[in-house]
Structures are given as C-alpha cells and as structure tokens.
Design a protein around this motif. Structure first.
Motif, PDB file in Angstrom:
ATOM      1  N   GLY A 176       0.864  -1.091   0.360  1.00  0.00           N
ATOM      2  CA  GLY A 176       0.213  -0.130  -0.187  1.00  0.00           C
ATOM      3  C   GLY A 176       0.592   1.609   0.281  1.00  0.00           C
ATOM      4  N   ARG A 177       2.083   1.114   0.011  1.00  0.00           N
ATOM      5  CA  ARG A 177       2.822   2.449  -0.021  1.00  0.00           C
ATOM      6  C   ARG A 177       4.665   2.386  -1.554  1.00  0.00           C
ATOM      7  NH1 ARG A 177       7.210   2.845   3.487  1.00  0.00           N
ATOM      8  NH2 ARG A 177       7.590   2.001   4.710  1.00  0.00           N
ATOM      9  N   TYR A 178       5.199   2.934  -1.277  1.00  0.00           N
ATOM     10  CA  TYR A 178       5.802   3.112  -1.880  1.00  0.00           C
ATOM     11  C   TYR A 178       7.037   3.415  -0.588  1.00  0.00           C
ATOM     12  CZ  TYR A 178       4.236   4.038  -6.157  1.00  0.00           C
ATOM     13  OH  TYR A 178       3.865   3.990  -7.172  1.00  0.00           O
ATOM     14  N   HIS A 179       8.521   2.295  -0.795  1.00  0.00           N
ATOM     15  CA  HIS A 179       9.562   1.888   0.004  1.00  0.00           C
ATOM     16  C   HIS A 179      10.797   2.262  -1.176  1.00  0.00           C
ATOM     17  CE1 HIS A 179       6.786  -0.567   2.882  1.00  0.00           C
ATOM     18  NE2 HIS A 179       6.447  -0.248   1.626  1.00  0.00           N
ATOM     19  N   ASP A 180      11.402   3.375  -0.094  1.00  0.00           N
ATOM     20  CA  ASP A 180      13.153   3.544  -0.761  1.00  0.00           C
ATOM     21  C   ASP A 180      14.723   2.000  -0.853  1.00  0.00           C
ATOM     22  OD1 ASP A 180      12.462   6.302  -0.563  1.00  0.00           O
ATOM     23  OD2 ASP A 180      14.057   6.732   0.918  1.00  0.00           O
TER      24      ASP A 180
END
Length: 140
Positions: free
Chosen positions: A106-110
C-alpha cells in the motif's frame, strides 16, 4: 549466462545444515560486464545462526574467484535495518538510494543499493587463487 547456472554450483557446495535452512534467494548476473546481484530471505526460525553469512560469503567467493566477477550489488528496503547492518558487517558499502522505487503493502518504499568490489571482498575474506583483474597502474 542464465543466473541459475552461475549460482547453482556455489549453492551445491554448502554443508547439509545450511542447505536445510529456510532461505530464498534471487539473483541476476552479467558475466560479460563482471557484476552480479543477489538477494536472500532467511526464515524467522533460522536467523542469528550464521547460516546467511556463510552462504553469502560462499556465494561471493565462488562468483569472484571462479566466475571472475568484479562487483556485487544488493538492493535492500531502506527500513530493513537488520539486513543493512548484516551487509555492512560483511563489508558492503552503501552506493545509493532509489527513492520510492517499489510499491508494496500500500505504499512506496526506498531501496538502498549496497555493493562490494572483488578487491574489497578479497581483503576481508581471503580467496585462494584470487588475482585482481585491475592493473597496478593505468595508462591514460
């Protein structure tokens, strides 16, 4: 060369207890360019026993000494402090960060890119028969 052919012989040399450790690895290799990349996941019940370090050192030794690769990279989620610390202990250095690179849960990650050169590995983990592929002096 398909990555499986490059990594298979190294994994086949592991001790029986290590082969039974719950791990999952992914990898890419470009033998012409002299680099490879790997990732490893160790099951929760098998962590902290040194098996992952042994497997990674064995893989690096094989790829550097026998496949003559010059560099290895990993990509690690930035919030995975355990994996980042593990790779630092092995001698990997942070080479960069891919910001918001992976959409997961559900989200972007580095992703943090870490790397180790063959000479750096050989300094920390002696490799029998290893000779640097880089000349002592470079002419311009």
């Amino acid at each position: 060369m398909p990555a499986g052919r490059a990594f298979g012989p190294a994994l086949g040399r592991t001790r029986p207890a290590l082969r039974q450790t719950r791990t999952r690895a992914s990898h890419h290799a470009d033998p012409h360019a002299g680099w490879f990349e790997y990732g490893i996941t160790v099951g929760a019940g098998h962590r902290g026993k040194g098996d992952a370090a042994e497997a990674v050192v064995m893989l690096l030794r094989f790829m550097i000494a026998e496949r003559r690769c010059h560099t290895c990279q990993t990509r690690i989620f930035a919030e995975n402090e355990t994996s980042l610390a593990f790779h630092r202990r092995l001698g990997f250095v942070e080479e960069g960060r891919l910001r918001d690179h992976v959409f997961f849960a559900g989200r972007y990650h580095d992703l943090v890119v870490t790397g180790m050169l063959a000479d750096e590995f050989a300094e920390q983990h002696p490799v029998s028969g290893y000779r640097s592929c880089v000349p002592d002096t470079l002419s311009v």
